[in-house]
Write a protein that holds these residues in place. Structure first.
Motif, PDB file in Angstrom:
ATOM      1  N   UNK A  17       0.800   6.385  -0.134  1.00  0.00           N
ATOM      2  CA  UNK A  17       0.770   5.503  -1.305  1.00  0.00           C
ATOM      3  C   UNK A  17       0.093   4.204  -0.869  1.00  0.00           C
ATOM      4  N   UNK A  18      -0.693   3.604  -1.736  1.00  0.00           N
ATOM      5  CA  UNK A  18      -1.413   2.389  -1.361  1.00  0.00           C
ATOM      6  C   UNK A  18      -0.808   1.127  -1.968  1.00  0.00           C
ATOM      7  N   UNK A  19       0.108   1.274  -2.914  1.00  0.00           N
ATOM      8  CA  UNK A  19       0.717   0.118  -3.590  1.00  0.00           C
ATOM      9  C   UNK A  19       2.224   0.276  -3.669  1.00  0.00           C
ATOM     10  N   UNK A  20       2.903  -0.859  -3.740  1.00  0.00           N
ATOM     11  CA  UNK A  20       4.334  -0.847  -4.070  1.00  0.00           C
ATOM     12  C   UNK A  20       4.427  -0.804  -5.593  1.00  0.00           C
ATOM     13  N   UNK A  21       5.300   0.056  -6.108  1.00  0.00           N
ATOM     14  CA  UNK A  21       5.392   0.285  -7.551  1.00  0.00           C
ATOM     15  C   UNK A  21       6.843   0.144  -8.005  1.00  0.00           C
ATOM     16  N   UNK A  46       4.040   6.240   6.059  1.00  0.00           N
ATOM     17  CA  UNK A  46       3.087   5.857   5.022  1.00  0.00           C
ATOM     18  C   UNK A  46       2.188   4.760   5.583  1.00  0.00           C
ATOM     19  N   UNK A  47       1.146   5.161   6.320  1.00  0.00           N
ATOM     20  CA  UNK A  47       0.272   4.150   6.897  1.00  0.00           C
ATOM     21  C   UNK A  47      -0.368   3.279   5.826  1.00  0.00           C
ATOM     22  N   UNK A  48      -0.549   2.015   6.165  1.00  0.00           N
ATOM     23  CA  UNK A  48      -1.168   1.096   5.215  1.00  0.00           C
ATOM     24  C   UNK A  48      -2.651   1.411   5.070  1.00  0.00           C
ATOM     25  N   UNK A  49      -3.255   1.045   3.935  1.00  0.00           N
ATOM     26  CA  UNK A  49      -4.673   1.339   3.709  1.00  0.00           C
ATOM     27  C   UNK A  49      -5.547   0.816   4.846  1.00  0.00           C
ATOM     28  N   UNK A  63       9.817   3.358   1.802  1.00  0.00           N
ATOM     29  CA  UNK A  63      11.024   3.910   1.198  1.00  0.00           C
ATOM     30  C   UNK A  63      10.744   4.121  -0.283  1.00  0.00           C
ATOM     31  N   UNK A  64      11.063   5.328  -0.776  1.00  0.00           N
ATOM     32  CA  UNK A  64      10.881   5.686  -2.184  1.00  0.00           C
ATOM     33  C   UNK A  64      12.260   5.938  -2.782  1.00  0.00           C
ATOM     34  N   UNK A  77      10.964   3.311  -7.555  1.00  0.00           N
ATOM     35  CA  UNK A  77      10.476   2.156  -6.787  1.00  0.00           C
ATOM     36  C   UNK A  77      10.052   2.643  -5.410  1.00  0.00           C
ATOM     37  N   UNK A  78       9.041   2.015  -4.865  1.00  0.00           N
ATOM     38  CA  UNK A  78       8.696   2.252  -3.468  1.00  0.00           C
ATOM     39  C   UNK A  78       8.379   0.914  -2.808  1.00  0.00           C
ATOM     40  N   UNK A  79       8.762   0.793  -1.553  1.00  0.00           N
ATOM     41  CA  UNK A  79       8.553  -0.452  -0.818  1.00  0.00           C
ATOM     42  C   UNK A  79       8.195  -0.133   0.624  1.00  0.00           C
ATOM     43  N   UNK A  80       7.286  -0.951   1.169  1.00  0.00           N
ATOM     44  CA  UNK A  80       6.941  -0.833   2.581  1.00  0.00           C
ATOM     45  C   UNK A  80       8.149  -1.186   3.433  1.00  0.00           C
TER      46      UNK A  80
END
Length: 83
Positions: A17-21, A46-49, A63-64, A77-80
């Motif tokens: 995933x590339x964004x927190x949603x 989930x490696x960062x872009x 974390x999702x 919700x998802x958060x780095x």
């Protein structure tokens, strides 16, 4: 010319995933039993872009979570993970 095959842990269902949603009022296809209530939390790599780790366990994580109540999916919700 050397070409590298895509990393299996960065493609398909494992694409990062590339964004927190934060999403609310989610659409449910089919139905959820109304007695199914709670949260499902998943912690995964989930490696960062722009970052291509050399192994599954290297790099950042995310974390999702999803909240289910009374036959509805209330939020996702998802958060780095801060490392």
């Amino acid at each position: 010319m050397v070409t590298t095959a895509p990393k299996p842990y960065l493609t398909g269902h494992y694409t990062p995933a590339v964004d927190e949603i934060t999403a609310t009022e989610l659409t449910v296809e089919g139905s959820l039993p109304p007695e199914l209530t709670g949260r499902l939390i998943r912690n995964s790599h989930n490696p960062k872009p722009g970052v291509t780790p050399t192994h599954w366990f290297k790099g950042s994580g995310m974390v999702h979570g999803i909240r289910l109540r009374e036959g509805r999916a209330e939020w996702y919700r998802n958060r780095w993970v801060h490392t």
